[in-house]
Scaffold this active site. Structure first.
Site, short mmCIF file in Angstrom:
data_model
loop_
_atom_site.label_atom_id
_atom_site.label_comp_id
_atom_site.label_asym_id
_atom_site.label_seq_id
_atom_site.Cartn_x
_atom_site.Cartn_y
_atom_site.Cartn_z
N LYS A 92 -9.88 0.08 -2.80
CA LYS A 92 -9.84 -0.17 -1.36
C LYS A 92 -10.31 1.09 -0.65
O LYS A 92 -9.73 2.16 -0.81
CB LYS A 92 -8.43 -0.55 -0.91
N ASP B 21 0.87 -1.18 0.00
CA ASP B 21 0.00 0.00 0.00
C ASP B 21 0.90 1.23 0.00
O ASP B 21 1.48 1.58 1.03
CB ASP B 21 -0.90 0.02 1.24
N LYS C 261 -6.55 3.12 -3.47
CA LYS C 261 -7.00 3.17 -2.07
C LYS C 261 -7.32 4.61 -1.72
O LYS C 261 -6.58 5.53 -2.07
CB LYS C 261 -5.90 2.61 -1.16
#
Length: 224
Positions: free
Chosen positions: A184, A94, A156
């Site tokens: 996400k 991430d 994300k």
């Protein structure tokens, strides 16, 4: 979708700077027990999480953050952190974008930052954290399209460290603009009802430190 069914979409997360090894071990045990998608921690804990999950023959993935939480580290530093995370056993990365590059219109450097991390990640899936709270809708779409162009698996929404977290309208915006990238949602998702709403809006993964509360029908207290 039932409470327990949503567990497989949750990245069980602990990114507090004061987290101890005992805290991380507890996080891993919870992820194994509830069948969460991944355990998401700082890179310094990657090898510990890998060893724990392997020792328990668990399919739960190891997720490590890069350039967290501000994304303003040099691209070379992000490359090295990504390399270390993958070497230590991360299945997923991430990464935080350089928001300043994007907002300044420095798009070549912005893209290079993402592309570098994706390249070094190899087979590890990259989730590009675009920190939607700082961006206009046009910038959100541009960031998502750039992430897709660079080969990232996910966009994300948030780090959980900005002034606000995930918003349903941002998930819908990204889903409509870039339908072939996974999303996400993270930041402020604490209940099953919230998690369900985000999945219905188009999120394929939920980042939260309130995973147990979500699957048990309680309410989490963390801001992430």
């Amino acid at each position: 979708m039932e409470n327990r069914d949503i567990a497989r979409l949750i990245d069980h997360t602990l990114l507090r700077p004061d987290a101890t090894q005992e805290d991380i071990e507890k996080l891993c045990a919870e992820a194994v027990e509830y069948g969460f998608a991944s355990v998401c921690t700082a890179t310094c804990w990657t090898s510990f999480v890998r060893e724990y999950l392997d020792a328990h023959n668990s399919p739960v993935k190891v997720c490590s953050v890069v350039g967290f939480p501000f994304g303003s580290a040099l691209t070379d530093a992000k490359r090295e952190e990504t390399w270390d995370a993958v070497e230590y056993g991360a299945d997923e990365i991430d990464m935080v974008i350089n928001v300043g590059y994007l907002r300044s219109g420095m798009l070549d450097l912005f893209e290079k930052d993402i592309r570098t991390v994706v390249k070094v990640s190899g087979s590890a899936a990259v989730k590009v954290i675009i920190e939607t709270c700082y961006l206009t809708d046009e910038q959100k779409v541009l960031a998502a399209r750039t992430a897709k162009k660079c080969g990232a698996a996910f966009v994300k929404t948030s780090t959980g460290y900005g002034p606000s977290g995930a918003r349903l309208e941002d998930v819908r915006l990204i889903r409509e603009a870039v339908p072939d990238i996974l999303i996400k949602a993270s930041g402020g998702i604490r209940t099953y009802e919230q998690a369900k709403a985000f999945t219905e809006a188009g999120a394929s993964r939920i980042g939260t430190s309130s995973g147990i509360a979500i699957v048990t029908g309680a309410r989490g207290e963390s801001s992430y």
